[in-house]
Design a protein around this motif. Sequence first.
Motif, PDB file in Angstrom:
ATOM      1  N   VAL A   1       0.858  -1.183   0.000  1.00 40.96           N
ATOM      2  CA  VAL A   1       0.000   0.000   0.000  1.00 40.96           C
ATOM      3  C   VAL A   1       0.897   1.237   0.000  1.00 40.96           C
ATOM      4  N   GLY A   2       0.433   2.286  -0.661  1.00 41.45           N
ATOM      5  CA  GLY A   2       1.215   3.514  -0.715  1.00 41.45           C
ATOM      6  C   GLY A   2       0.320   4.700  -0.995  1.00 41.45           C
ATOM      7  N   ASN A   3       0.946   5.865  -1.114  1.00 37.42           N
ATOM      8  CA  ASN A   3       0.194   7.078  -1.415  1.00 37.42           C
ATOM      9  C   ASN A   3      -0.223   7.112  -2.880  1.00 37.42           C
ATOM     10  N   ASP A   4      -1.207   7.946  -3.181  1.00 39.62           N
ATOM     11  CA  ASP A   4      -1.655   8.145  -4.547  1.00 39.62           C
ATOM     12  C   ASP A   4      -0.461   8.490  -5.432  1.00 39.62           C
ATOM     13  N   ALA A   5      -0.320   7.783  -6.555  1.00 37.60           N
ATOM     14  CA  ALA A   5       0.870   7.939  -7.395  1.00 37.60           C
ATOM     15  C   ALA A   5       0.800   9.123  -8.343  1.00 37.60           C
ATOM     16  N   TYR A   6      -0.393   9.668  -8.577  1.00 36.84           N
ATOM     17  CA  TYR A   6      -0.545  10.647  -9.644  1.00 36.84           C
ATOM     18  C   TYR A   6      -0.956  12.046  -9.184  1.00 36.84           C
TER      19      TYR A   6
ATOM     20  N   CYS B   1      -5.037  13.449  -1.302  1.00 36.94           N
ATOM     21  CA  CYS B   1      -6.494  13.433  -1.421  1.00 36.94           C
ATOM     22  C   CYS B   1      -7.098  12.215  -0.730  1.00 36.94           C
ATOM     23  N   GLY B   2      -6.271  11.495   0.015  1.00 37.76           N
ATOM     24  CA  GLY B   2      -6.786  10.367   0.775  1.00 37.76           C
ATOM     25  C   GLY B   2      -6.892   9.071  -0.005  1.00 37.76           C
ATOM     26  N   GLU B   3      -6.430   9.043  -1.276  1.00 37.07           N
ATOM     27  CA  GLU B   3      -6.474   7.816  -2.057  1.00 37.07           C
ATOM     28  C   GLU B   3      -5.190   7.022  -1.857  1.00 37.07           C
TER      29      GLU B   3
ATOM     30  N   GLN C   1      -2.190  -1.555 -13.570  1.00 35.34           N
ATOM     31  CA  GLN C   1      -0.884  -1.255 -12.981  1.00 35.34           C
ATOM     32  C   GLN C   1      -0.596  -2.232 -11.852  1.00 35.34           C
ATOM     33  N   GLN C   2       0.549  -2.891 -11.938  1.00 29.99           N
ATOM     34  CA  GLN C   2       0.970  -3.852 -10.916  1.00 29.99           C
ATOM     35  C   GLN C   2       2.095  -3.236 -10.096  1.00 29.99           C
ATOM     36  N   ARG C   3       1.900  -3.135  -8.786  1.00 29.85           N
ATOM     37  CA  ARG C   3       2.867  -2.440  -7.936  1.00 29.85           C
ATOM     38  C   ARG C   3       3.643  -3.361  -6.994  1.00 29.85           C
TER      39      ARG C   3
ATOM     40  N   ILE D   1       4.208  13.893 -16.478  1.00 27.78           N
ATOM     41  CA  ILE D   1       5.059  13.119 -15.566  1.00 27.78           C
ATOM     42  C   ILE D   1       4.295  12.817 -14.279  1.00 27.78           C
ATOM     43  N   PRO D   2       4.175  11.558 -13.891  1.00 25.69           N
ATOM     44  CA  PRO D   2       3.476  11.225 -12.637  1.00 25.69           C
ATOM     45  C   PRO D   2       4.139  11.905 -11.443  1.00 25.69           C
ATOM     46  N   PHE D   3       3.342  12.385 -10.523  1.00 23.55           N
ATOM     47  CA  PHE D   3       3.863  13.107  -9.366  1.00 23.55           C
ATOM     48  C   PHE D   3       4.801  12.235  -8.536  1.00 23.55           C
ATOM     49  N   SER D   4       4.536  10.947  -8.474  1.00 29.64           N
ATOM     50  CA  SER D   4       5.343  10.038  -7.649  1.00 29.64           C
ATOM     51  C   SER D   4       6.772   9.896  -8.168  1.00 29.64           C
TER      52      SER D   4
END
Length: 280
Positions: A57-62, A67-69, A88-90, A263-266
């Motif tokens: 589990v992690g923070n929202d990637a984008y 935002c709590g996702e 997407q496989q993490r 570019i994704p924020f993560s």
Amino acid sequence: MEFINEEGKCLDKETSTMILPALSIGNVGQLAVDLLVSSTRAERIGYLDDPYILPCVGNDAYGPTPCGELALPLEAYNSRNNGVALVQQRSPVVKGMMVGFAKNLADFAVATGMNHVLVLSSLEFMRLQKIDTSSGMQIYYLSSTNTDGTDDCCERLGWKKWQEYNRDQRTWKYLSTLAEGNARQEDNLPFEDEPEDEDYYPSLPFAALFSCFKAKGIKVTCLLCYCSEGDNTPEAFSLAEATSKLLGLSLDNSHEEGGKWRIPFSWRTVYGPPPDLSMF
């Protein structure tokens, strides 16, 4: 494998193509899917729960702001204007269960009406037999369109068919037998104690995915590139660009970074801060 959709969201009925990564060296496939999700403004519609995927589990990637996702091990996205689904496989697959996982994904693709699956992956550069220095990074492909792995659409785009595929090689044949349900994975390979170099590639995740989707009668195309461990964002851009060309994707260019890709924020924390130049 169970699909849990988010409240009020579902896969668009017109969606018939699925894009997903196969975990490999440098995580290039996952990075490319990150780029595609972000740049097509795909909407997360739910997640997949599978017993063969390790939990994470992690923070929202984008999103640029919290935002709590939460990011989960196996997420499903839908780009409605492109008619594609993205998975997407993490986190990695439980050791020894790759074929079982690939079968579950193939069943999901059939249940959701997919007729084309695109698998993005990377291969170890040290195993590249012949290095072509006449051009930049080369994209290789493997397709189920023809029995020899060739595809006219990929050829027209200037890509080379991946030459290491041999459907008559013993491990590829065994993998196909497993995918078709004519053998059990717990059955030992007759040559398990004496593996040869040619047995390496069929043991990789993309090979299991290719074989299992093919066994279900779904067209599957693998886009591959060679790389080494390190900062593999250039390879991710190349795979994402190849995917966009093959499928004719419409990308969202209305973003602050400018250019074609969002570019994704993560990614800002993937490789850490730049080095302190004072030490040189």
